[in-house]
Design a protein around this motif. Structure first.
Motif, PDB file in Angstrom:
ATOM      1  N   GLY A  36       0.820  -1.197   0.000  1.00  0.00           N
ATOM      2  CA  GLY A  36       0.000   0.000   0.000  1.00  0.00           C
ATOM      3  C   GLY A  36       0.857   1.251   0.000  1.00  0.00           C
ATOM      4  O   GLY A  36       1.545   1.533   0.982  1.00  0.00           O
ATOM      5  N   LEU A  37       0.842   1.992  -1.099  1.00  0.00           N
ATOM      6  CA  LEU A  37       1.516   3.287  -1.168  1.00  0.00           C
ATOM      7  C   LEU A  37       0.457   4.332  -0.876  1.00  0.00           C
ATOM      8  O   LEU A  37      -0.378   4.651  -1.727  1.00  0.00           O
ATOM      9  N   LEU A  38       0.469   4.830   0.355  1.00  0.00           N
ATOM     10  CA  LEU A  38      -0.675   5.562   0.880  1.00  0.00           C
ATOM     11  C   LEU A  38      -0.334   7.017   1.165  1.00  0.00           C
ATOM     12  O   LEU A  38       0.800   7.340   1.515  1.00  0.00           O
ATOM     13  N   GLY A  39      -1.343   7.853   1.053  1.00  0.00           N
ATOM     14  CA  GLY A  39      -1.162   9.248   1.376  1.00  0.00           C
ATOM     15  C   GLY A  39      -2.266  10.098   0.785  1.00  0.00           C
ATOM     16  O   GLY A  39      -3.071   9.617  -0.019  1.00  0.00           O
ATOM     17  N   PRO A  40      -2.306  11.369   1.142  1.00  0.00           N
ATOM     18  CA  PRO A  40      -3.350  12.259   0.631  1.00  0.00           C
ATOM     19  C   PRO A  40      -3.109  12.608  -0.826  1.00  0.00           C
ATOM     20  O   PRO A  40      -2.042  12.315  -1.394  1.00  0.00           O
ATOM     21  N   ASN A  41      -4.093  13.251  -1.455  1.00  0.00           N
ATOM     22  CA  ASN A  41      -3.901  13.744  -2.811  1.00  0.00           C
ATOM     23  C   ASN A  41      -2.717  14.706  -2.827  1.00  0.00           C
ATOM     24  O   ASN A  41      -2.574  15.555  -1.950  1.00  0.00           O
ATOM     25  N   GLY A  42      -1.844  14.560  -3.831  1.00  0.00           N
ATOM     26  CA  GLY A  42      -0.688  15.430  -3.934  1.00  0.00           C
ATOM     27  C   GLY A  42       0.534  14.924  -3.196  1.00  0.00           C
ATOM     28  O   GLY A  42       1.572  15.603  -3.168  1.00  0.00           O
ATOM     29  N   ALA A  43       0.459  13.723  -2.619  1.00  0.00           N
ATOM     30  CA  ALA A  43       1.589  13.189  -1.859  1.00  0.00           C
ATOM     31  C   ALA A  43       2.721  12.707  -2.754  1.00  0.00           C
ATOM     32  O   ALA A  43       3.857  12.553  -2.303  1.00  0.00           O
ATOM     33  N   GLY A  44       2.423  12.443  -4.040  1.00  0.00           N
ATOM     34  CA  GLY A  44       3.439  11.956  -4.973  1.00  0.00           C
ATOM     35  C   GLY A  44       3.241  10.520  -5.405  1.00  0.00           C
ATOM     36  O   GLY A  44       4.100   9.946  -6.088  1.00  0.00           O
ATOM     37  N   LYS A  45       2.102   9.922  -5.042  1.00  0.00           N
ATOM     38  CA  LYS A  45       1.867   8.508  -5.346  1.00  0.00           C
ATOM     39  C   LYS A  45       1.791   8.261  -6.853  1.00  0.00           C
ATOM     40  O   LYS A  45       2.482   7.379  -7.371  1.00  0.00           O
ATOM     41  N   THR A  46       0.964   9.012  -7.555  1.00  0.00           N
ATOM     42  CA  THR A  46       0.787   8.790  -8.984  1.00  0.00           C
ATOM     43  C   THR A  46       2.058   9.121  -9.755  1.00  0.00           C
ATOM     44  O   THR A  46       2.416   8.416 -10.710  1.00  0.00           O
ATOM     45  N   THR A  47       2.763  10.157  -9.355  1.00  0.00           N
ATOM     46  CA  THR A  47       4.031  10.497 -10.004  1.00  0.00           C
ATOM     47  C   THR A  47       5.023   9.348  -9.856  1.00  0.00           C
ATOM     48  O   THR A  47       5.753   9.006 -10.790  1.00  0.00           O
ATOM     49  N   THR A  48       5.047   8.730  -8.683  1.00  0.00           N
ATOM     50  CA  THR A  48       5.919   7.575  -8.459  1.00  0.00           C
ATOM     51  C   THR A  48       5.553   6.432  -9.402  1.00  0.00           C
ATOM     52  O   THR A  48       6.432   5.806 -10.012  1.00  0.00           O
ATOM     53  N   LEU A  49       4.259   6.149  -9.548  1.00  0.00           N
ATOM     54  CA  LEU A  49       3.825   5.079 -10.447  1.00  0.00           C
ATOM     55  C   LEU A  49       4.188   5.390 -11.895  1.00  0.00           C
ATOM     56  O   LEU A  49       4.595   4.498 -12.653  1.00  0.00           O
ATOM     57  N   ARG A  50       4.042   6.641 -12.298  1.00  0.00           N
ATOM     58  CA  ARG A  50       4.365   7.026 -13.676  1.00  0.00           C
ATOM     59  C   ARG A  50       5.851   6.825 -13.978  1.00  0.00           C
ATOM     60  O   ARG A  50       6.219   6.402 -15.075  1.00  0.00           O
ATOM     61  N   MET A  51       6.701   7.117 -12.998  1.00  0.00           N
ATOM     62  CA  MET A  51       8.133   6.873 -13.193  1.00  0.00           C
ATOM     63  C   MET A  51       8.438   5.382 -13.195  1.00  0.00           C
ATOM     64  O   MET A  51       9.275   4.903 -13.974  1.00  0.00           O
ATOM     65  N   LEU A  52       7.757   4.630 -12.334  1.00  0.00           N
ATOM     66  CA  LEU A  52       7.944   3.179 -12.293  1.00  0.00           C
ATOM     67  C   LEU A  52       7.580   2.542 -13.627  1.00  0.00           C
ATOM     68  O   LEU A  52       8.245   1.606 -14.095  1.00  0.00           O
ATOM     69  N   LEU A  53       6.547   3.069 -14.286  1.00  0.00           N
ATOM     70  CA  LEU A  53       6.106   2.547 -15.580  1.00  0.00           C
ATOM     71  C   LEU A  53       6.971   3.027 -16.745  1.00  0.00           C
ATOM     72  O   LEU A  53       6.840   2.518 -17.867  1.00  0.00           O
ATOM     73  N   GLY A  54       7.825   4.010 -16.511  1.00  0.00           N
ATOM     74  CA  GLY A  54       8.615   4.566 -17.598  1.00  0.00           C
ATOM     75  C   GLY A  54       7.880   5.605 -18.406  1.00  0.00           C
ATOM     76  O   GLY A  54       8.319   5.986 -19.493  1.00  0.00           O
ATOM     77  N   CYS A 204      -3.804  -4.713   2.240  1.00  0.00           N
ATOM     78  CA  CYS A 204      -2.355  -4.672   1.993  1.00  0.00           C
ATOM     79  C   CYS A 204      -1.563  -5.455   3.036  1.00  0.00           C
ATOM     80  O   CYS A 204      -1.962  -5.557   4.200  1.00  0.00           O
ATOM     81  N   ASP A 205      -0.422  -5.982   2.607  1.00  0.00           N
ATOM     82  CA  ASP A 205       0.480  -6.710   3.492  1.00  0.00           C
ATOM     83  C   ASP A 205       1.468  -5.767   4.179  1.00  0.00           C
ATOM     84  O   ASP A 205       1.803  -5.946   5.338  1.00  0.00           O
ATOM     85  N   ARG A 206       1.965  -4.799   3.415  1.00  0.00           N
ATOM     86  CA  ARG A 206       2.865  -3.786   3.966  1.00  0.00           C
ATOM     87  C   ARG A 206       2.454  -2.421   3.440  1.00  0.00           C
ATOM     88  O   ARG A 206       1.745  -2.316   2.437  1.00  0.00           O
ATOM     89  N   PHE A 207       2.952  -1.388   4.109  1.00  0.00           N
ATOM     90  CA  PHE A 207       2.519  -0.031   3.790  1.00  0.00           C
ATOM     91  C   PHE A 207       3.713   0.910   3.718  1.00  0.00           C
ATOM     92  O   PHE A 207       4.668   0.790   4.488  1.00  0.00           O
ATOM     93  N   GLY A 208       3.621   1.851   2.793  1.00  0.00           N
ATOM     94  CA  GLY A 208       4.529   2.985   2.760  1.00  0.00           C
ATOM     95  C   GLY A 208       3.682   4.235   2.899  1.00  0.00           C
ATOM     96  O   GLY A 208       2.864   4.531   2.018  1.00  0.00           O
ATOM     97  N   LEU A 209       3.830   4.938   4.014  1.00  0.00           N
ATOM     98  CA  LEU A 209       3.037   6.145   4.245  1.00  0.00           C
ATOM     99  C   LEU A 209       3.761   7.326   3.627  1.00  0.00           C
ATOM    100  O   LEU A 209       4.878   7.668   4.021  1.00  0.00           O
ATOM    101  N   MET A 210       3.132   7.949   2.644  1.00  0.00           N
ATOM    102  CA  MET A 210       3.786   8.967   1.832  1.00  0.00           C
ATOM    103  C   MET A 210       3.192  10.334   2.106  1.00  0.00           C
ATOM    104  O   MET A 210       1.967  10.510   2.171  1.00  0.00           O
ATOM    105  N   CYS A 211       4.059  11.329   2.278  1.00  0.00           N
ATOM    106  CA  CYS A 211       3.620  12.702   2.530  1.00  0.00           C
ATOM    107  C   CYS A 211       4.680  13.653   2.005  1.00  0.00           C
ATOM    108  O   CYS A 211       5.872  13.454   2.250  1.00  0.00           O
ATOM    109  N   GLY A 212       4.252  14.661   1.244  1.00  0.00           N
ATOM    110  CA  GLY A 212       5.202  15.637   0.736  1.00  0.00           C
ATOM    111  C   GLY A 212       6.276  15.052  -0.147  1.00  0.00           C
ATOM    112  O   GLY A 212       7.414  15.539  -0.177  1.00  0.00           O
TER     113      GLY A 212
END
Length: 260
Positions: A36-54, A204-212
């Motif tokens: 679980g890559l978790l956090g509020p809107n704007g935390a950077g989750k989608t940007t991280t996924l976009r980089m992971l996908l290339g 989720c089995d594990r979590f990454g709490l993402m902020c800023g």
């Protein structure tokens, strides 16, 4: 299966300043694990996924899927990833069967394999009776089921889910939850990005709490509970981020006045 090492992304703003949307993010996801890559809107989750996908070049660090780096071999990464988002993106002028066959062909799935895989996924997701209907006639929930089938049509080793339950009713959300549990049973690695923390606790089995743009804490639910002294992910996140909603006495008076 998934490795992310010191991944960063900086955007240049019109004002001349820079925004660190993702700032040195690192984590791993293993086969059969839901992270679980978790956090509020704007935390950077989608940007991280976009980089992971290339899909988006990083400003620093790297990410890989099944040993393939997204900055060096992005097409190999895409072949091994299924993507589910809040937007269904079905092709309205195709039937559901035609759309799934189209995506299977894009991924190089043999035609004789495609037919059996479509029938299997349609049965699993309860959409067998919809296969020959135009996608334009499907409801929101049915389109999301189509999106889930599309994500697995090429039998990827990794599935990325970015706010997959946004806009869905209770039944639709429960279907997505069952789909995520099925991914674990198949031994696939999965990343669930969501700001719905209560939902993530169950899945989720594990979590990454993402902020800023940073992961501020990582671990299993039990590890995070021991570290923070909090029972729920919501309370943990508020404590770790140093942010909490509050109402001043005057605000409470206004709320009571409106309620009355």
């Amino acid at each position: 299966m998934i490795n992310v090492e010191s991944l960063s992304k900086t955007f240049s703003l019109a004002s001349g300043k820079e925004l660190n949307a993702v700032d040195g993010v690192s984590f791993e996801v293993h086969a059969g694990e839901v992270y679980g890559l978790l956090g509020p809107n704007g935390a950077g989750k989608t940007t991280t996924l976009r980089m992971l996908l290339g899909l988006l070049p990083s400003s620093g660090g790297w990410a890989s899927v099944a040993g393939f780096r997204s900055d060096i071999e992005p097409e190999e990464v895409k072949r091994r990833v299924g993507l589910v988002t809040s937007g269904t993106g079905v092709y309205r002028w195709l039937s559901l069967r035609e759309m799934l066959a189209f995506f299977a062909d894009l991924y190089g799935v043999a035609p004789d394999v495609t037919k059996g895989r479509i029938d299997e996924l349609a049965g699993l997701l309860g959409i067998s009776h919809l296969l020959d209907r135009s996608c334009s006639t499907l409801s929101t929930g049915q389109k999301q089921r189509a999106s889930l089938a599309r994500a697995l049509i090429h039998d990827p080793s990794v599935v990325l889910l970015d706010e997959p339950t946004a806009g869905l009713d209770v039944m639709g959300s429960q279907l997505v939850a069952a789909f995520i549990r099925h991914l674990r049973e198949l031994g696939k690695g999965a990343i669930l990005c969501t700001h719905r923390l209560e939902e993530a606790e169950r899945l989720c089995d594990r979590f990454g709490l993402m902020c800023g743009g940073r992961i501020i804490s990582e671990g299993t639910l039990e590890e995070l509970q021991a570290r923070t002294g909090c029972e729920t992910l919501t309370d943990m996140f508020l404590q770790l981020s140093g942010e909490a909603p509050f109402l001043e006495p005057k605000d409470l008076a206004e709320v009571k006045e409106v309620a009355s």
